[in-house]
Scaffold this active site. Structure first.
Site, PDB file in Angstrom:
ATOM      1  N   ASP A  30       0.831  -1.207   0.000  1.00 42.81           N
ATOM      2  CA  ASP A  30       0.000   0.000   0.000  1.00 42.81           C
ATOM      3  C   ASP A  30       0.868   1.261   0.000  1.00 42.81           C
ATOM      4  O   ASP A  30       1.991   1.232   0.506  1.00 42.81           O
ATOM      5  CB  ASP A  30      -0.904  -0.039   1.247  1.00 42.81           C
ATOM      6  N   ASN A  32       1.332   3.412  -2.845  1.00 43.58           N
ATOM      7  CA  ASN A  32       1.911   3.848  -4.125  1.00 43.58           C
ATOM      8  C   ASN A  32       1.429   5.246  -4.505  1.00 43.58           C
ATOM      9  O   ASN A  32       2.205   6.091  -4.952  1.00 43.58           O
ATOM     10  CB  ASN A  32       1.511   2.882  -5.257  1.00 43.58           C
ATOM     11  N   ARG A  34       0.182   7.648  -2.556  1.00 39.72           N
ATOM     12  CA  ARG A  34       0.702   8.688  -1.649  1.00 39.72           C
ATOM     13  C   ARG A  34       2.177   8.986  -1.922  1.00 39.72           C
ATOM     14  O   ARG A  34       2.628  10.121  -1.858  1.00 39.72           O
ATOM     15  CB  ARG A  34       0.517   8.254  -0.185  1.00 39.72           C
ATOM     16  N   ARG A  43      -0.283   9.394  -9.859  1.00 39.17           N
ATOM     17  CA  ARG A  43      -0.394   8.169  -9.050  1.00 39.17           C
ATOM     18  C   ARG A  43       0.229   6.954  -9.749  1.00 39.17           C
ATOM     19  O   ARG A  43       0.818   6.093  -9.106  1.00 39.17           O
ATOM     20  CB  ARG A  43      -1.882   7.852  -8.802  1.00 39.17           C
ATOM     21  N   SER A  75      -7.341  -5.752  -5.969  1.00 40.93           N
ATOM     22  CA  SER A  75      -8.457  -6.338  -5.224  1.00 40.93           C
ATOM     23  C   SER A  75      -9.755  -6.253  -6.038  1.00 40.93           C
ATOM     24  O   SER A  75      -9.838  -5.479  -7.008  1.00 40.93           O
ATOM     25  CB  SER A  75      -8.641  -5.607  -3.897  1.00 40.93           C
ATOM     26  N   ASN A  78     -10.739  -2.766  -6.338  1.00 44.34           N
ATOM     27  CA  ASN A  78      -9.927  -1.803  -7.099  1.00 44.34           C
ATOM     28  C   ASN A  78     -10.535  -1.414  -8.446  1.00 44.34           C
ATOM     29  O   ASN A  78     -10.137  -0.412  -9.039  1.00 44.34           O
ATOM     30  CB  ASN A  78      -8.498  -2.332  -7.320  1.00 44.34           C
ATOM     31  N   ARG A 198       2.082  -5.051   6.062  1.00 43.79           N
ATOM     32  CA  ARG A 198       1.291  -4.025   5.385  1.00 43.79           C
ATOM     33  C   ARG A 198       2.066  -2.720   5.431  1.00 43.79           C
ATOM     34  O   ARG A 198       2.473  -2.270   6.503  1.00 43.79           O
ATOM     35  CB  ARG A 198      -0.082  -3.848   6.018  1.00 43.79           C
ATOM     36  N   ARG A 204      -5.319  -2.379   8.655  1.00 43.38           N
ATOM     37  CA  ARG A 204      -6.494  -3.122   8.180  1.00 43.38           C
ATOM     38  C   ARG A 204      -6.052  -4.332   7.378  1.00 43.38           C
ATOM     39  O   ARG A 204      -4.974  -4.336   6.798  1.00 43.38           O
ATOM     40  CB  ARG A 204      -7.315  -2.242   7.215  1.00 43.38           C
ATOM     41  N   GLU A 217       1.284 -13.446  12.066  1.00 40.14           N
ATOM     42  CA  GLU A 217       1.761 -12.279  12.809  1.00 40.14           C
ATOM     43  C   GLU A 217       1.670 -11.086  11.859  1.00 40.14           C
ATOM     44  O   GLU A 217       1.989 -11.215  10.667  1.00 40.14           O
ATOM     45  CB  GLU A 217       3.226 -12.487  13.246  1.00 40.14           C
TER      46      GLU A 217
HETATM   47  C1  FPP Z   1      -1.830   0.106  -3.505  1.00 41.07           C
HETATM   48  O1  FPP Z   1      -1.388   1.449  -3.435  1.00 41.07           O
HETATM   49  C2  FPP Z   1      -1.244  -0.568  -4.663  1.00 41.07           C
HETATM   50  C3  FPP Z   1      -1.947  -1.164  -5.679  1.00 41.07           C
HETATM   51  C4  FPP Z   1      -3.424  -1.192  -5.742  1.00 41.07           C
HETATM   52  C5  FPP Z   1      -1.259  -1.791  -6.827  1.00 41.07           C
HETATM   53  C6  FPP Z   1      -0.055  -2.591  -6.477  1.00 41.07           C
HETATM   54  C7  FPP Z   1       0.606  -3.043  -7.706  1.00 41.07           C
HETATM   55  C8  FPP Z   1       1.936  -3.063  -7.903  1.00 41.07           C
HETATM   56  C9  FPP Z   1       2.935  -2.657  -6.892  1.00 41.07           C
HETATM   57  C10 FPP Z   1       2.455  -3.567  -9.193  1.00 41.07           C
HETATM   58  C11 FPP Z   1       2.619  -5.063  -9.129  1.00 41.07           C
HETATM   59  C12 FPP Z   1       3.030  -5.638 -10.419  1.00 41.07           C
HETATM   60  C13 FPP Z   1       2.896  -6.946 -10.759  1.00 41.07           C
HETATM   61  C14 FPP Z   1       3.350  -7.425 -12.083  1.00 41.07           C
HETATM   62  C15 FPP Z   1       2.297  -7.938  -9.858  1.00 41.07           C
HETATM   63  P1  FPP Z   1      -2.470   2.602  -3.552  1.00 41.07           P
HETATM   64  O2  FPP Z   1      -2.643   2.967  -4.975  1.00 41.07           O
HETATM   65  O3  FPP Z   1      -3.717   2.172  -2.847  1.00 41.07           O
HETATM   66  O4  FPP Z   1      -1.780   3.756  -2.759  1.00 41.07           O
HETATM   67  P2  FPP Z   1      -2.490   4.883  -1.866  1.00 41.07           P
HETATM   68  O5  FPP Z   1      -3.175   4.163  -0.742  1.00 41.07           O
HETATM   69  O6  FPP Z   1      -1.350   5.726  -1.414  1.00 41.07           O
HETATM   70  O7  FPP Z   1      -3.437   5.602  -2.762  1.00 41.07           O
END
Ligand code: FPP
Length: 250
Positions: A30, A32, A34, A43, A75, A78, A198, A204, A217
């Site tokens: 989580d 990315n 931010r 983003r 998810s 998403n 996390r 959460r 854990e």
């Molecule tokens: C949550 O951060 C991140 C995601 C919903 C996407 C995660 C995906 C990757 C890291 C790429 C993975 C690549 C492969 C090939 C498996 P957020 O966008 O919810 O961040 P925020 O809570 O700060 O808005």
């Protein structure tokens, strides 16, 4: 420990006890968005940066002999994000998989995708099938990518499958136990995670591995996923090794 003794395991960083390493780590990646916002970037750049953290984490886990890494990539909730971001993520998954497949094979990684894959773009589904099939016999770390995954949906699907088998007379409902139930989950062939990490500080579970995390854990770090590095992983492992796991006992 590694699933095969022939896979080379590197020495662990100082302070970590080989005998108390988790066999299976699950991660909610989580923060990315931010991370990108804090840098004045779109983003989507956060997701691109997140891929590097994921590669690094997978390599470290593999090197340190961890048996499985399961990550929450997308998810069932998403899909409600802006369509531009959803499309970006689908294209990102596809391009990363295409780019990394060879290196995953060379490292003996066994990749799997957990979730309802039906609604994914066809090109991504084809690549997923190819990746899963071509790494199925690999003896290294199990890398599970939860994609269009929701814990509640997984439980409902499992209940449906058991009900269907019962209606057909293949299964006596009174014999359904935890093992039979778990065998209908996406994670059927996997042990339960020992450690859930996390990032970005939220405390959460967010519909992730609701059944499988029963005794995990939990390590929550304020580090945003694109900044999650070896030091952050070592911290999580040290935190894990400081816990006394009781599984409901005393
Ligand atoms: C949550 O951060 C991140 C995601 C919903 C996407 C995660 C995906 C990757 C890291 C790429 C993975 C690549 C492969 C090939 C498996 P957020 O966008 O919810 O961040 P925020 O809570 O700060 O808005």
């Amino acid at each position: 420990m590694s699933t095969d003794d022939s896979i080379k395991v590197s020495p662990l960083p100082k302070g970590l006890n080989r005998l108390r390493m988790p066999d299976h780590i699950a991660v909610i990646m989580d923060g990315n968005g931010r991370w990108a916002k804090a840098k004045g970037l779109p983003r989507t750049m956060g997701h691109t940066a997140g891929v590097e953290s994921l590669k690094n984490t997978l390599n470290l886990c593999s090197k340190w002999g961890i048996g499985a890494l399961t990550v929450y990539a997308f998810s069932t909730e998403n899909w409600s994000r802006p369509s531009d971001e959803v499309n970006f993520l689908m294209t990102l998954f596809e391009s990363v998989l295409k780019r990394e497949l060879n290196s995953l094979k060379l490292k003996e990684v066994k990749i799997n995708f957990l979730g309802d894959l039906d609604p994914l773009p066809i090109a991504l589904k084809d690549l997923i099938n190819e990746s899963v099939e071509s790494t199925a016999k690999n003896k290294g770390i199990h890398f599970n990518v939860c994609t269009n995954y929701g814990g509640r949906r997984e439980l409902v699907l499992a209940a449906q499958k058991l009900a269907e088998r019962s209606v057909k007379g293949e299964l006596d409902p009174s014999l359904i136990d935890e093992n039979i139930f778990a065998s209908e989950l996406f994670t059927a062939s996997e042990t339960d995670p020992d450690l859930l990490i996390r990032t970005s500080g939220e405390k959460r579970i967010s519909n992730f591995l609701l059944w499988q995390l029963a005794y995990a854990e939990i390590h929550v770090t304020d580090v945003l996923w694109p900044d999650f590095n070896a030091d952050a992983l070592i911290k999580a492992l040290l935190d894990y090794q400081s816990r006394r796991r009781r599984f409901g006992g005393v």
